[in-house]
Design a protein around this motif. Structure first.
Motif, PDB file in Angstrom:
ATOM      1  N   GLN A 290       0.715  -1.085  -0.182  1.00 48.62           N
ATOM      2  CA  GLN A 290      -0.085   0.060   0.011  1.00 48.62           C
ATOM      3  C   GLN A 290       0.864   1.351   0.086  1.00 48.62           C
ATOM      4  O   GLN A 290       0.563   2.049  -0.829  1.00 48.62           O
ATOM      5  N   LEU A 291       1.887   1.370   0.650  1.00 47.33           N
ATOM      6  CA  LEU A 291       2.991   2.230   0.755  1.00 47.33           C
ATOM      7  C   LEU A 291       3.357   2.645  -0.611  1.00 47.33           C
ATOM      8  O   LEU A 291       3.632   3.849  -0.925  1.00 47.33           O
ATOM      9  N   SER A 292       3.729   1.477  -1.291  1.00 48.33           N
ATOM     10  CA  SER A 292       4.458   1.680  -2.407  1.00 48.33           C
ATOM     11  C   SER A 292       3.304   2.376  -3.357  1.00 48.33           C
ATOM     12  O   SER A 292       4.024   3.335  -4.335  1.00 48.33           O
ATOM     13  N   GLU A 293       2.061   2.334  -3.252  1.00 56.63           N
ATOM     14  CA  GLU A 293       1.347   2.987  -4.319  1.00 56.63           C
ATOM     15  C   GLU A 293       0.989   4.440  -3.868  1.00 56.63           C
ATOM     16  O   GLU A 293       1.154   5.269  -4.844  1.00 56.63           O
ATOM     17  N   VAL A 294       1.184   4.847  -2.664  1.00 58.75           N
ATOM     18  CA  VAL A 294       1.156   6.017  -2.217  1.00 58.75           C
ATOM     19  C   VAL A 294       2.447   6.962  -2.726  1.00 58.75           C
ATOM     20  O   VAL A 294       2.389   7.968  -3.290  1.00 58.75           O
ATOM     21  N   LYS A 295       3.622   5.982  -2.673  1.00 58.84           N
ATOM     22  CA  LYS A 295       4.989   6.519  -2.933  1.00 58.84           C
ATOM     23  C   LYS A 295       4.817   6.972  -4.510  1.00 58.84           C
ATOM     24  O   LYS A 295       5.182   7.912  -4.912  1.00 58.84           O
ATOM     25  N   HIS A 296       3.977   6.075  -5.289  1.00 57.69           N
ATOM     26  CA  HIS A 296       4.206   6.104  -6.838  1.00 57.69           C
ATOM     27  C   HIS A 296       3.282   7.328  -7.286  1.00 57.69           C
ATOM     28  O   HIS A 296       3.704   8.209  -7.806  1.00 57.69           O
ATOM     29  N   SER A 301      10.612   8.561  -4.338  1.00 53.36           N
ATOM     30  CA  SER A 301      11.505   7.425  -4.357  1.00 53.36           C
ATOM     31  C   SER A 301      11.281   6.233  -3.602  1.00 53.36           C
ATOM     32  O   SER A 301      10.719   6.627  -2.561  1.00 53.36           O
ATOM     33  N   VAL A 302      11.749   4.938  -4.039  1.00 53.53           N
ATOM     34  CA  VAL A 302      11.493   3.941  -3.346  1.00 53.53           C
ATOM     35  C   VAL A 302      12.218   3.948  -1.839  1.00 53.53           C
ATOM     36  O   VAL A 302      11.611   4.058  -0.647  1.00 53.53           O
ATOM     37  N   LEU A 303      13.632   4.287  -2.017  1.00 51.38           N
ATOM     38  CA  LEU A 303      14.355   4.447  -0.672  1.00 51.38           C
ATOM     39  C   LEU A 303      14.311   5.809  -0.304  1.00 51.38           C
ATOM     40  O   LEU A 303      14.837   6.892  -1.153  1.00 51.38           O
ATOM     41  N   GLN A 304      13.712   6.136   1.057  1.00 50.89           N
ATOM     42  CA  GLN A 304      13.879   7.138   1.576  1.00 50.89           C
ATOM     43  C   GLN A 304      15.000   6.865   2.968  1.00 50.89           C
ATOM     44  O   GLN A 304      14.766   6.105   3.954  1.00 50.89           O
ATOM     45  N   ILE A 305      16.155   7.410   2.586  1.00 48.89           N
ATOM     46  CA  ILE A 305      17.295   6.742   3.542  1.00 48.89           C
ATOM     47  C   ILE A 305      17.299   7.229   4.959  1.00 48.89           C
ATOM     48  O   ILE A 305      17.441   6.441   5.980  1.00 48.89           O
ATOM     49  N   SER A 340      11.673  -5.588   1.245  1.00 46.16           N
ATOM     50  CA  SER A 340      10.667  -4.665   1.226  1.00 46.16           C
ATOM     51  C   SER A 340      11.084  -3.696  -0.009  1.00 46.16           C
ATOM     52  O   SER A 340      10.195  -3.197  -1.017  1.00 46.16           O
ATOM     53  N   VAL A 341      12.213  -3.282  -0.209  1.00 49.45           N
ATOM     54  CA  VAL A 341      12.927  -2.617  -1.296  1.00 49.45           C
ATOM     55  C   VAL A 341      12.722  -3.262  -2.588  1.00 49.45           C
ATOM     56  O   VAL A 341      12.108  -2.700  -3.412  1.00 49.45           O
ATOM     57  N   ALA A 342      13.097  -4.602  -2.565  1.00 49.17           N
ATOM     58  CA  ALA A 342      12.668  -5.325  -3.871  1.00 49.17           C
ATOM     59  C   ALA A 342      11.438  -5.164  -4.390  1.00 49.17           C
ATOM     60  O   ALA A 342      11.166  -5.165  -5.376  1.00 49.17           O
ATOM     61  N   ILE A 347       6.949  -2.763  -7.881  1.00 48.02           N
ATOM     62  CA  ILE A 347       5.692  -2.333  -8.161  1.00 48.02           C
ATOM     63  C   ILE A 347       6.141  -1.085  -8.785  1.00 48.02           C
ATOM     64  O   ILE A 347       5.152  -0.741 -10.008  1.00 48.02           O
ATOM     65  N   ALA A 348       7.106  -0.146  -8.706  1.00 43.84           N
ATOM     66  CA  ALA A 348       7.331   1.203  -9.302  1.00 43.84           C
ATOM     67  C   ALA A 348       7.533   0.683 -10.853  1.00 43.84           C
ATOM     68  O   ALA A 348       7.046   1.642 -11.541  1.00 43.84           O
ATOM     69  N   LYS A 349       8.248  -0.217 -10.986  1.00 46.90           N
ATOM     70  CA  LYS A 349       8.635  -0.419 -12.347  1.00 46.90           C
ATOM     71  C   LYS A 349       7.432  -1.092 -13.247  1.00 46.90           C
ATOM     72  O   LYS A 349       7.110  -0.816 -14.601  1.00 46.90           O
ATOM     73  N   SER A 350       6.275  -1.616 -12.341  1.00 48.04           N
ATOM     74  CA  SER A 350       5.139  -2.049 -13.463  1.00 48.04           C
ATOM     75  C   SER A 350       4.113  -1.094 -13.259  1.00 48.04           C
ATOM     76  O   SER A 350       3.072  -1.250 -13.945  1.00 48.04           O
TER      77      SER A 350
END
Ligand code: PEP
Ligand code: MN
Length: 351
Positions: A290-296, A301-305, A340-342, A347-350
């Protein structure tokens, strides 16, 4: 001297100097070990050394010295082989067993050459683990020997060469030996605490861990005068130190029948806890999705250091408070974060 329970069990003992240096040294060491009538007496003749200027062993002439040990003290004798030529000389000299060193196990071509030279000869062979923690490479070496018809094979855990070996000369990475055991349950597995330790003071503790993990025996370097040894002087025990070590070793039983009821209860609790951990991991991955959708949607970016730093720090602090090893918890969260990053990257690529 208190007699060790170790020798009255079916545990295997391989002991003797790192290298054969002279007939006197070999005989003196063997004489002080001849109370262990079932043991294998070891001594390296062809020594694999990092630098060409180092002592590279006495070579073929030491075969006669080992034969003398066999005839004088009735001990079985063995040495390291690294080539078909070594194998041939050892068979001619009536060695009772051979071992393949860690550097040789690392190279499948060399192991295959040795296996071919042993085809049709059923002599016991000890196979050290490869230098790198690759359980498949170790198993592959053992398989090559089985395919050549060797039946009496024993794996030897001698630790692994990592960038940082901590207090050890070679990192024990016990989980690699446990994995070997899981995948090759029929093959005997012993521990070489000397090459793991690199220092004689650590040899007992490593040997005890090996016994606690049900290893089938020990290969220990013993020299009549360790301080004067031409190779591995720091890690070799005197014969007296070996006697003391073996008499101090506790030998736990692998038999579960004694405490079956108690074990069953606790194992039930462990199963329940593990099941909760797996459910929580699945839940966490769903939140990551779900987080990934929000970020997108927000073009993030996927990574927030900074967020990752906070996660790691807070989980390790929590671990500390709960008296858990924080490095252990760090390892787990690194694995979780990698997964999680993978997933987020996929998801970001798709999208
Ligand atoms: C040895 O047993 O002396 C030896 C050289 O061991 P390893 O191959 O484990 O380094
Ligand atoms: Mn050695």
């Amino acid at each position: 001297m208190e007699q060790s329970r170790f020798v009255s069990t079916d545990k295997l003992l391989v002991a003797g100097p790192c290298s054969a240096e002279s007939l006197e040294q070999v005989l003196l060491t063997a004489k002080s070990l001849d109370c262990y009538s079932d043991m294998f007496f070891r001594a390296g003749l062809w020594k694999p050394r990092t630098m060409p200027s180092a002592f590279e062993g006495v070579g073929s002439k030491g075969l006669m010295w080992l034969r003398e040990v066999k005839h004088r003290y009735g001990l079985k004798v063995c040495t390291e082989v690294a080539s078909p030529n070594h194998v041939e000389q050892c068979l001619d000299a009536e060695m009772d067993a051979l071992w393949i060193g860690a550097r040789t196990t690392t190279n499948p071509f060399s192991v295959q050459d040795i296996a071919d030279a042993l085809s049709g000869v059923d002599i016991p062979v000890f196979v050290k683990n490869p230098l790198n923690p690759d359980v498949k490479l170790w198993i592959g070496a053992v398989e090559r020997l089985y395919r050549s018809g060797c039946r009496n094979i024993c794996a030897v855990h001698r630790g692994f060469s990592l960038a940082d070996n901590g207090i050890y000369r070679n990192s024990p990475l016990w989980q690699v030996a446990i994995e070997f055991r899981r995948l090759m349950p029929q093959t005997k597995l012993i521990c070489d605490p000397s090459h793991i330790a690199g220092r004689s003071e650590l040899v007992f503790d490593i040997s005890q861990t090996a016994m606690n993990l049900c290893f089938d025996g020990l290969m220990i370097e013993v020299h009549s005068d360790p301080g004067q040894a031409k190779t591995d002087a720091r890690q070799q025990l005197s014969p007296l130190q070996l006697h003391e070590l073996l008499s101090r070793l506790q030998l736990p039983l692998s038999d579960e029948s004694q405490s079956a009821g108690e074990l069953e209860l606790l194992r039930g609790k462990i199963d329940q806890t593990d099941s909760e951990i797996v459910n929580l991991l699945a839940q966490r991955m769903e939140i990551v999705r779900q987080l990934s959708e929000v970020k997108h949607r927000n073009n993030m970016s996927v990574l927030q250091i900074d967020r990752w730093k906070d996660i790691l720090q807070s989980r390790m602090q929590q671990a500390d408070k709960l008296h858990l090893n924080s490095d252990f918890v760090k390892d787990i969260f690194e694995q979780i974060h990698r997964e999680s990053v993978a997933l987020q990257d996929k998801i970001a690529k798709s999208n």
